[in-house]
Every structure is written in C-alpha cells, then in structure tokens.
Design an enzyme around this catalytic site. Structure first.
Site, PDB file in Angstrom:
ATOM      1  N   THR A   1       0.821  -1.205   0.000  1.00  0.00           N
ATOM      2  CA  THR A   1       0.000   0.000   0.000  1.00  0.00           C
ATOM      3  C   THR A   1       0.856   1.257   0.000  1.00  0.00           C
ATOM      4  O   THR A   1       0.475   2.283  -0.562  1.00  0.00           O
ATOM      5  CB  THR A   1      -0.933  -0.010   1.225  1.00  0.00           C
ATOM      6  OG1 THR A   1      -1.804  -1.124   1.111  1.00  0.00           O
ATOM      7  CG2 THR A   1      -1.753   1.254   1.330  1.00  0.00           C
TER       8      THR A   1
ATOM      9  N   SER B   1       1.287  -7.434  -0.769  1.00  0.00           N
ATOM     10  CA  SER B   1       1.925  -8.461   0.073  1.00  0.00           C
ATOM     11  C   SER B   1       0.986  -9.590   0.475  1.00  0.00           C
ATOM     12  O   SER B   1       1.438 -10.600   0.999  1.00  0.00           O
ATOM     13  CB  SER B   1       2.584  -7.838   1.300  1.00  0.00           C
ATOM     14  OG  SER B   1       1.676  -7.640   2.349  1.00  0.00           O
TER      15      SER B   1
ATOM     16  N   THR C   1       1.540  -4.274   4.356  1.00  0.00           N
ATOM     17  CA  THR C   1       1.335  -4.569   5.781  1.00  0.00           C
ATOM     18  C   THR C   1       0.837  -5.991   6.027  1.00  0.00           C
ATOM     19  O   THR C   1       1.037  -6.546   7.104  1.00  0.00           O
ATOM     20  CB  THR C   1       0.311  -3.592   6.388  1.00  0.00           C
ATOM     21  OG1 THR C   1      -0.926  -3.711   5.671  1.00  0.00           O
ATOM     22  CG2 THR C   1       0.807  -2.159   6.345  1.00  0.00           C
ATOM     23  N   ASP C   2       0.154  -6.579   5.031  1.00  0.00           N
ATOM     24  CA  ASP C   2      -0.586  -7.818   5.293  1.00  0.00           C
ATOM     25  C   ASP C   2       0.289  -8.986   5.745  1.00  0.00           C
ATOM     26  O   ASP C   2      -0.113  -9.762   6.616  1.00  0.00           O
ATOM     27  CB  ASP C   2      -1.390  -8.217   4.046  1.00  0.00           C
ATOM     28  CG  ASP C   2      -2.609  -7.328   3.839  1.00  0.00           C
ATOM     29  OD1 ASP C   2      -2.964  -6.578   4.778  1.00  0.00           O
ATOM     30  OD2 ASP C   2      -3.211  -7.369   2.751  1.00  0.00           O
TER      31      ASP C   2
HETATM   32  N1  ASP Z   1      -2.757  -5.564   0.819  1.00  0.00           N
HETATM   33  C1  ASP Z   1      -1.734  -4.563   1.099  1.00  0.00           C
HETATM   34  C2  ASP Z   1      -0.393  -5.260   1.155  1.00  0.00           C
HETATM   35  O1  ASP Z   1      -0.160  -5.988   2.104  1.00  0.00           O
HETATM   36  C3  ASP Z   1      -2.033  -3.910   2.370  1.00  0.00           C
HETATM   37  C4  ASP Z   1      -1.032  -2.927   2.857  1.00  0.00           C
HETATM   38  O2  ASP Z   1       0.075  -2.800   2.374  1.00  0.00           O
HETATM   39  O3  ASP Z   1      -1.406  -2.263   3.815  1.00  0.00           O
HETATM   40  O4  ASP Z   1       0.433  -5.079   0.271  1.00  0.00           O
END
Ligand code: ASP
Length: 313
Positions: A13, A59, A92-93
């Site tokens: 993200t 991610s 973050t995931d």
């Molecule tokens: N789906 C995204 C990822 O993990 C979420 C994020 O980065 O907050 O790449």
C-alpha cells in the site's frame, strides 16, 4: 563509518495509488516505484541512499520466490562495507512473516528495517512518507542492528510484531512486550535491546522455491471437522501448524485428525489463535511454536524442514 542506506522496494500500500485522494481503501497496491517513494520525502534528498526494486506486489500475494530474492539482495547489500543498513518497503498484510523469515535466516549485525503504510501514496494524509523517513532514521542509527519494523513511530522486534488492525494507520503491535523503541522527531526512545539470535544462514534458502516444504496453518473452532486435515495429509503436506483455541486446546475431531497426521509422518506444532499471549505450561512439554503466531510458526517449521536431509537421502 559506513553510511549508505539501501531501500529495497517490494510494493504494498505504501506504493499504492487511488484515483480519489480521499479514498483510503479503494486503491491498487504496488503501483509506485521505490525511487518515487524516496522522492516523496524531500528530507532524504542528498543523503547517501540507494533504491532498488526487488518486487512489485501486494503483500497478500507474497511468495517464496520473492522471499528468496529479498533475502539474497538484503544479504548482498549488508555485506558491503559502505552500507550502514537496509530498509525494505513492504505491504502490511504479510509484513510480520517477512520480518520473521529475514530475522531467522540473516539475524544481521546491521539494521534491516521493514516499513509500510496503511494509506496509499495518493491519500490526502498518506502515512508512507513519514514511515519511510522514520525507517531510514532507524537504519542510520549508530548501534542499531537486527530486523525491525517501523510503522507509526513504533519500532517492533521480529518476534513480537503483529498486524492487529485492518484500517488504522497504527496497525501494528508488539502485544504484551510493547514496542522495542519509538521514533520521535528523528530521535529514538529505546525500551529494549535490538533483536539478536543465531542465524540459520542464507544457504537455508538456496533450494528452488517451488521445492520449499509445504506447511499449512489449520484452525480449531466450534463445529470443527477433521476431514480437511486428512485431505491435506493425503495431498502430501509436510507440516501443519494448528492455530488452537486458548492455551493450545483443539476440538476432539481435530485432535483425532492430527493424531492420524502425526502417524503418517506429518510434523504438527500447536500455537494459540488468541491475538495476544503465548501458550503456558511445562516448558519441556510445550510446542516449539508456543510463543509464535501461527504465521510465524509456519515460516519457522518450513525453514526447519528445509534444513533436513531429503527423505531417503
Ligand atoms: N494488501 C496490502 C499489502 O499488504 C495492504 C497494505 O500494504 O497495507 O500489500
């Protein structure tokens, strides 16, 4: 003194874009290059920083081939005499899984700082630029070492870091342990020592990623049935991590299936599905994953199985 910081981009993200700046959820992750992320932080201009794009993915789709490449590129840059530390921009995931993998394989004596964002780069109030600035600050800090995560001003160690919120910018927690340190206006307020640990070594990942041992996470819950576990065993799974209820308990139907799995030669570890805390009991009887999240334990078991000689060898 080494002073170069290398930023390795993997997507997420933090590199995401949305057509509407007020939209913090309807975006596409992994659109901006790591060079663009660096350019969005004017205070970093002129500093000895290099940027390299290792991957460009959401991610949630992190895969073993990307992990292998990221670990190799991280180790390569850490071995350079002029490099003080490495920053990894990540989604973050699955950030906590990558943090654990890098920690267990590299346990570096220089800092490797993972950072991320909960809002896309196009957001009215994007959190990525500040997180990247804080991550570089930590990577440049004299005495810093090991794999840490820096998000929302908190520095988390690889054993404790968990994503605990699907939306808030302060989405990570170290649970009972609390953050290892805090970054405040470019200064570090440190509560605990940097992470340490024996490294398994990069050689552990030398295997073709398509051949990495198959380890799945299964869950015990009300109304659970053992058929899913039996199917995994029949399909050739090598290891199972059980996200157990409470202090390591499982439904009797799951327990019976796990016994069949163990009998078939599948490695079974238990950890808790509770968001906080660890399994408690006689240390001699506890699972190796007693203090791990199910996702960390999956990485740990897979790395352990990769160190074993091939069956029949
Ligand atoms: N789906 C995204 C990822 O993990 C979420 C994020 O980065 O907050 O790449």
């Amino acid at each position: 003194m080494p002073s170069t910081i290398v930023i390795l981009g993997t997507g997420g993200t933090i590199a995401g874009t949305a057509s509407d700046p007020s939209d913090n959820v309807g975006y596409t992750a992994a659109q901006r290059s790591v060079g663009d992320l660096l350019a969005a932080v004017p205070m970093l201009a002129g500093r000895p920083i290099e940027a390299e794009q290792v991957a460009q993915l959401d991610s949630k789709d992190m895969d073993h081939a990307t992990w292998q490449r990221l670990a190799q590129r991280t180790a390569h840059h850490l071995s350079r005499a002029d490099v003080a530390g490495v920053v990894v921009t990540h989604g973050t995931d699955t950030l906590e899984e990558t943090a654990w993998l890098l920690h267990r394989v590299l346990a570096p004596s220089k800092p490797v700082v993972l950072t991320a964002a909960m809002r896309p780069a196009t957001a009215l109030s994007a959190d990525g630029p500040q997180n990247l600035l804080d991550a570089v600050t930590v990577a440049q800090m004299r005495g810093a070492r090991g794999v840490v995560t820096v998000v929302a001003g908190n520095v988390h160690g690889p054993a404790d870091v968990r994503k605990v919120h699907p939306y808030r910018t302060d989405a990570f927690s170290s649970g009972d342990a609390g953050p290892l340190a805090r970054v405040e206006e470019g200064h570090l307020r440190q509560h605990r020592d940097w992470p340490d640990g024996p490294a398994m070594g990069l050689g552990r990942l030398a295997v073709d990623p398509a051949e990495w041992p198959w380890v799945e996470v299964v869950t015990s819950h009300a109304g659970a049935r053992g058929g899913g576990i039996d199917a995994l065993v029949a399909a050739g799974v090598r290891g199972l991590v059980v996200a157990c209820t409470g202090n390591g308990t499982v439904h009797h139907a799951v327990d019976a299936a796990l016994q069949r799995a163990t009998h078939a030669g599948v490695l079974v570890w238990r950890c808790t599905r509770c968001a906080g805390g660890v399994l408690v009991g006689d240390p001699a009887l506890l699972s190796p994953a007693a203090a791990m999240s199910p996702w960390q334990a999956r990485v740990e078991m897979m790395l352990g199985l990769m160190g074993e000689p091939p069956a029949g060898g």
